[in-house]
Design a protein around this motif. Structure first.
Motif, PDB file in Angstrom:
ATOM      1  N   GLY A  50      64.817   9.058 -59.563  1.00 22.90           N
ATOM      2  CA  GLY A  50      65.994   9.671 -60.178  1.00 22.90           C
ATOM      3  C   GLY A  50      65.824   9.971 -61.645  1.00 22.90           C
ATOM      4  N   HIS A  51      66.928   9.893 -62.380  1.00 24.84           N
ATOM      5  CA  HIS A  51      66.925  10.271 -63.791  1.00 24.84           C
ATOM      6  C   HIS A  51      65.997   9.379 -64.619  1.00 24.84           C
ATOM      7  CE1 HIS A  51      69.864  13.493 -63.747  1.00 24.84           C
ATOM      8  NE2 HIS A  51      70.626  12.765 -62.944  1.00 24.84           N
ATOM      9  N   ALA A  52      65.909   8.114 -64.289  1.00 24.24           N
ATOM     10  CA  ALA A  52      64.993   7.230 -65.023  1.00 24.24           C
ATOM     11  C   ALA A  52      63.553   7.660 -64.798  1.00 24.24           C
ATOM     12  CB  ALA A  52      65.192   5.778 -64.570  1.00 24.24           C
ATOM     13  N   ALA A  53      63.234   8.095 -63.591  1.00 22.41           N
ATOM     14  CA  ALA A  53      61.879   8.557 -63.290  1.00 22.41           C
ATOM     15  C   ALA A  53      61.597   9.903 -63.962  1.00 22.41           C
ATOM     16  CB  ALA A  53      61.688   8.668 -61.787  1.00 22.41           C
ATOM     17  N   ILE A  54      62.606  10.776 -64.028  1.00 21.30           N
ATOM     18  CA  ILE A  54      62.430  12.058 -64.720  1.00 21.30           C
ATOM     19  C   ILE A  54      62.113  11.803 -66.192  1.00 21.30           C
ATOM     20  CG2 ILE A  54      63.609  14.155 -65.485  1.00 21.30           C
ATOM     21  CD1 ILE A  54      65.178  14.070 -62.823  1.00 21.30           C
ATOM     22  N   ALA A  55      62.851  10.872 -66.798  1.00 23.34           N
ATOM     23  CA  ALA A  55      62.622  10.559 -68.208  1.00 23.34           C
ATOM     24  C   ALA A  55      61.236   9.965 -68.443  1.00 23.34           C
ATOM     25  CB  ALA A  55      63.697   9.595 -68.705  1.00 23.34           C
ATOM     26  N   LEU A  77      66.601   0.293 -51.967  1.00 23.21           N
ATOM     27  CA  LEU A  77      66.779   1.563 -52.664  1.00 23.21           C
ATOM     28  C   LEU A  77      68.230   1.734 -53.079  1.00 23.21           C
ATOM     29  CD1 LEU A  77      65.621   4.399 -53.468  1.00 23.21           C
ATOM     30  CD2 LEU A  77      66.392   5.193 -51.221  1.00 23.21           C
ATOM     31  N   GLY A  78      68.456   1.906 -54.373  1.00 25.75           N
ATOM     32  CA  GLY A  78      69.787   2.208 -54.864  1.00 25.75           C
ATOM     33  C   GLY A  78      70.141   3.669 -54.608  1.00 25.75           C
ATOM     34  N   PRO A  79      71.408   4.032 -54.705  1.00 30.02           N
ATOM     35  CA  PRO A  79      71.818   5.424 -54.452  1.00 30.02           C
ATOM     36  C   PRO A  79      71.259   6.375 -55.501  1.00 30.02           C
ATOM     37  CG  PRO A  79      73.634   4.162 -55.380  1.00 30.02           C
ATOM     38  CD  PRO A  79      72.551   3.177 -55.088  1.00 30.02           C
ATOM     39  N   HIS A  80      71.087   7.626 -55.119  1.00 37.50           N
ATOM     40  CA  HIS A  80      70.581   8.627 -56.055  1.00 37.50           C
ATOM     41  C   HIS A  80      71.533   9.807 -56.124  1.00 37.50           C
ATOM     42  CE1 HIS A  80      69.207  10.757 -52.463  1.00 37.50           C
ATOM     43  NE2 HIS A  80      68.614   9.640 -52.085  1.00 37.50           N
ATOM     44  N   ASP A  81      71.416  10.582 -57.196  1.00 37.29           N
ATOM     45  CA  ASP A  81      72.333  11.697 -57.472  1.00 37.29           C
ATOM     46  C   ASP A  81      71.518  12.963 -57.656  1.00 37.29           C
ATOM     47  OD1 ASP A  81      74.603  13.161 -58.151  1.00 37.29           O
ATOM     48  OD2 ASP A  81      74.608  12.501 -60.241  1.00 37.29           O
ATOM     49  N   ASN A  82      70.857  13.408 -56.591  1.00 35.65           N
ATOM     50  CA  ASN A  82      69.929  14.527 -56.725  1.00 35.65           C
ATOM     51  C   ASN A  82      70.609  15.839 -57.090  1.00 35.65           C
ATOM     52  OD1 ASN A  82      70.592  13.895 -53.801  1.00 35.65           O
ATOM     53  ND2 ASN A  82      69.917  16.018 -53.599  1.00 35.65           N
ATOM     54  N   VAL A  83      71.925  15.976 -56.828  1.00 31.53           N
ATOM     55  CA  VAL A  83      72.599  17.226 -57.204  1.00 31.53           C
ATOM     56  C   VAL A  83      72.661  17.400 -58.717  1.00 31.53           C
ATOM     57  CG1 VAL A  83      73.983  17.312 -55.100  1.00 31.53           C
ATOM     58  CG2 VAL A  83      74.889  16.154 -57.122  1.00 31.53           C
ATOM     59  N   SER A  84      72.486  16.326 -59.472  1.00 33.94           N
ATOM     60  CA  SER A  84      72.529  16.421 -60.936  1.00 33.94           C
ATOM     61  C   SER A  84      71.147  16.578 -61.556  1.00 33.94           C
ATOM     62  CB  SER A  84      73.203  15.175 -61.521  1.00 33.94           C
ATOM     63  OG  SER A  84      72.401  14.017 -61.329  1.00 33.94           O
ATOM     64  N   TYR A  85      70.082  16.600 -60.737  1.00 31.20           N
ATOM     65  CA  TYR A  85      68.744  16.804 -61.280  1.00 31.20           C
ATOM     66  C   TYR A  85      68.588  18.274 -61.691  1.00 31.20           C
ATOM     67  CZ  TYR A  85      67.791  12.457 -58.653  1.00 31.20           C
ATOM     68  OH  TYR A  85      67.836  11.199 -58.129  1.00 31.20           O
ATOM     69  N   PRO A  86      67.653  18.580 -62.594  1.00 28.88           N
ATOM     70  CA  PRO A  86      67.351  19.990 -62.896  1.00 28.88           C
ATOM     71  C   PRO A  86      67.002  20.762 -61.619  1.00 28.88           C
ATOM     72  CG  PRO A  86      66.249  18.537 -64.455  1.00 28.88           C
ATOM     73  CD  PRO A  86      66.856  17.640 -63.403  1.00 28.88           C
ATOM     74  N   ASP A  87      67.333  22.058 -61.587  1.00 24.75           N
ATOM     75  CA  ASP A  87      67.178  22.859 -60.376  1.00 24.75           C
ATOM     76  C   ASP A  87      65.797  22.746 -59.750  1.00 24.75           C
ATOM     77  OD1 ASP A  87      69.769  23.717 -60.485  1.00 24.75           O
ATOM     78  OD2 ASP A  87      69.315  25.624 -61.464  1.00 24.75           O
ATOM     79  N   ARG A  88      64.760  22.718 -60.567  1.00 26.28           N
ATOM     80  CA  ARG A  88      63.400  22.690 -60.031  1.00 26.28           C
ATOM     81  C   ARG A  88      63.025  21.320 -59.476  1.00 26.28           C
ATOM     82  NH1 ARG A  88      60.120  20.317 -63.925  1.00 26.28           N
ATOM     83  NH2 ARG A  88      61.184  19.987 -65.946  1.00 26.28           N
ATOM     84  N   MET A  89      63.918  20.336 -59.632  1.00 23.74           N
ATOM     85  CA  MET A  89      63.626  18.974 -59.193  1.00 23.74           C
ATOM     86  C   MET A  89      64.648  18.468 -58.179  1.00 23.74           C
ATOM     87  SD  MET A  89      62.742  17.105 -62.798  1.00 23.74           S
ATOM     88  CE  MET A  89      61.493  17.726 -63.916  1.00 23.74           C
ATOM     89  N   ARG A  90      65.289  19.346 -57.425  1.00 25.90           N
ATOM     90  CA  ARG A  90      66.390  18.949 -56.562  1.00 25.90           C
ATOM     91  C   ARG A  90      65.926  18.222 -55.289  1.00 25.90           C
ATOM     92  NH1 ARG A  90      71.333  21.858 -57.755  1.00 25.90           N
ATOM     93  NH2 ARG A  90      71.679  21.289 -59.920  1.00 25.90           N
ATOM     94  N   VAL A  91      64.931  17.407 -55.420  1.00 23.19           N
ATOM     95  CA  VAL A  91      64.469  16.622 -54.284  1.00 23.19           C
ATOM     96  C   VAL A  91      65.449  15.473 -54.026  1.00 23.19           C
ATOM     97  CG1 VAL A  91      63.037  15.153 -55.762  1.00 23.19           C
ATOM     98  CG2 VAL A  91      62.539  15.295 -53.339  1.00 23.19           C
ATOM     99  N   ALA A  92      65.699  15.158 -52.764  1.00 22.31           N
ATOM    100  CA  ALA A  92      66.490  13.975 -52.412  1.00 22.31           C
ATOM    101  C   ALA A  92      65.506  12.828 -52.184  1.00 22.31           C
ATOM    102  CB  ALA A  92      67.318  14.241 -51.169  1.00 22.31           C
ATOM    103  N   PRO A  93      65.399  11.896 -53.116  1.00 22.75           N
ATOM    104  CA  PRO A  93      64.369  10.863 -52.997  1.00 22.75           C
ATOM    105  C   PRO A  93      64.426  10.071 -51.700  1.00 22.75           C
ATOM    106  CG  PRO A  93      65.284  10.866 -55.213  1.00 22.75           C
ATOM    107  CD  PRO A  93      66.130  11.796 -54.403  1.00 22.75           C
ATOM    108  N   GLY A  94      65.627   9.744 -51.226  1.00 25.13           N
ATOM    109  CA  GLY A  94      65.735   8.953 -50.008  1.00 25.13           C
ATOM    110  C   GLY A  94      65.109   9.658 -48.815  1.00 25.13           C
ATOM    111  N   GLY A  95      65.434  10.948 -48.638  1.00 23.53           N
ATOM    112  CA  GLY A  95      64.871  11.704 -47.533  1.00 23.53           C
ATOM    113  C   GLY A  95      63.369  11.859 -47.652  1.00 23.53           C
ATOM    114  N   ALA A  96      62.887  12.110 -48.871  1.00 24.88           N
ATOM    115  CA  ALA A  96      61.444  12.267 -49.074  1.00 24.88           C
ATOM    116  C   ALA A  96      60.700  10.971 -48.769  1.00 24.88           C
ATOM    117  CB  ALA A  96      61.169  12.717 -50.509  1.00 24.88           C
ATOM    118  N   ILE A  97      61.278   9.843 -49.142  1.00 25.79           N
ATOM    119  CA  ILE A  97      60.650   8.552 -48.845  1.00 25.79           C
ATOM    120  C   ILE A  97      60.631   8.306 -47.347  1.00 25.79           C
ATOM    121  CG2 ILE A  97      60.962   6.055 -49.063  1.00 25.79           C
ATOM    122  CD1 ILE A  97      62.016   6.584 -51.921  1.00 25.79           C
ATOM    123  N   ARG A  98      61.742   8.584 -46.672  1.00 29.73           N
ATOM    124  CA  ARG A  98      61.791   8.406 -45.220  1.00 29.73           C
ATOM    125  C   ARG A  98      60.707   9.221 -44.528  1.00 29.73           C
ATOM    126  NH1 ARG A  98      68.270   9.508 -44.618  1.00 29.73           N
ATOM    127  NH2 ARG A  98      69.023   7.593 -45.601  1.00 29.73           N
TER     128      ARG A  98
END
Length: 359
Positions: A50-55, A77-98
């Motif tokens: 999420g945002h901590a990883a982007i930073a 895994l804590g919840p993530h807010d992928n809709v607030s990521y920059p457009d080029r990074m709109r990955v949903a971490p939970g789904g990608a991990i699964r």
């Protein structure tokens, strides 16, 4: 390893929004329960998304995190807010991990607790959701997405159902039904999707022959949604495809009191991830008001999964202590605002950790 006392290594991923608060609350309860069960302390492995990883790394799901998960059996895994990521990074971490780790089963229980004003006080069921295919565009292709736009005015999506995926989720559901009330409902929409959800239904019935003690029925997803509201007590274990399972489990969570109570476990035969059903709730972040129950109960599910894999009775005891302490705290009238209570996240967690030591 039966009865052994080896330390458990667990990944710990804060996520976004209320994630750091509910993850910290969950860690505190797990640490207390593991100690009360006489086990060595958990060896926590903090990781970023999420945002901590982007930073820190310029990406919401960095390779450093994924590589670390490759070496772990289980994580929170804590919840993530992928809709607030920059457009080029709109990955949903939970789904990608699964997808990367092959976590094909999503187990989502819904049960009413004493002290919680549930819409359906008699609800006590588990939804077993196929987690890797179906209508989810991020998980049903080897490369690229199953959702696309051939022209500006046309959007299309591909759903994928394979016999292998249907068989393995059916086995997961039947095994769970054997541990509960020997009743399983297959949910599909074969009247309008006969090849895809019809295959899912038919394979589940084929697998049923290996579990003769389990009573099997099937229903259309729209009928089940109505039936859940009218008579949720009629259901025990529900098995269904990805999208239907996602929707029905949110409905069941609300019927049991709140999505803040909705726990889940994502797992394969080798790895497992505890993840609350609810989202990151960014407007609540930093206010110490979030309900930690869903992730705390998810962590208990994770410990039970590990107990079976490691043949470690102490982990089962730790899981039982967590669920018992959460139930006793709610029954005592201690609850967060979403349940009509006055307790903060930290106050609720203090009450749970205190009750962990009571059997």
């Amino acid at each position: 390893m039966n009865g052994s006392n080896h330390s458990v290594r667990l990944g710990l991923i804060d996520g976004d929004g209320i994630g750091p608060e509910v993850v910290a609350a969950t860690r505190a309860v797990v640490d207390e329960a593991v100690g009360a069960a006489g086990l060595d302390p958990v060896a926590w492995v903090p990781l970023l998304i999420g945002h901590a990883a982007i930073a820190a790394h310029g990406h919401p799901l960095p390779e450093q995190t994924l590589s670390a998960l490759d070496d772990l059996d289980a994580w929170i895994l804590g919840p993530h807010d992928n809709v607030s990521y920059p457009d080029r990074m709109r990955v949903a971490p939970g789904g990608a991990i699964r997808k990367r780790l092959g976590l094909y089963a999503n187990i989502r229980p819904a049960a009413a607790f004493a002290g919680v004003r549930a819409t359906a006080p008699g609800i006590d069921l588990v939804i077993v959701r196929e987690n890797s295919e179906g209508f989810y565009a991020d998980r049903n292709m080897f490369a690229g997405s199953g959702e696309f736009r051939p022209t500006e005015d046309v959007a299309m999506a591909v759903a994928v159902f394979t016999r292998r995926a249907c068989e393995r989720i059916a086995h997961e559901a039947f095994r769970l039904a054997q541990e509960r009330r020997n009743k399983l409902t297959v949910v599909h929409k074969a009247n309008v999707l006969p090849m895809t959800t019809g295959l899912f239904r038919d394979v589940c019935y084929e697998v049923a022959a290996q579990y003769p003690q389990v009573r099997v029925t099937d229903e259309h997803v729209d009928a089940v949604a109505a039936h859940l509201v009218r008579a949720p007590g009629d259901f025990d274990v529900i098995v269904t495809e990805n999208l239907f399972g996602d929707i029905l489990s949110d409905l069941a969570g609300e019927l049991s009191g709140s999505l803040g109570m909705a726990a889940s476990l994502n797992c394969s035969d080798a790895k497992a991830m505890a993840q609350a059903v609810h989202g990151a709730a960014p407007t609540l972040a930093g206010h110490n008001r979030a309900n930690p129950v869903a992730l705390q109960l998810s962590a208990a599910m994770l410990l039970r999964w590990l107990a079976v894999r490691r043949r470690e009775r102490g982990l089962t005891e730790a899981a039982d202590r967590i669920t018992g302490a959460v139930a006793a705290t709610l029954a005592a009238g201690v609850a967060t605002a979403d349940l009509g209570g006055l307790a903060s996240t930290s106050e609720f967690t203090e009450q749970v950790t205190a009750r962990v030591h009571r059997r």
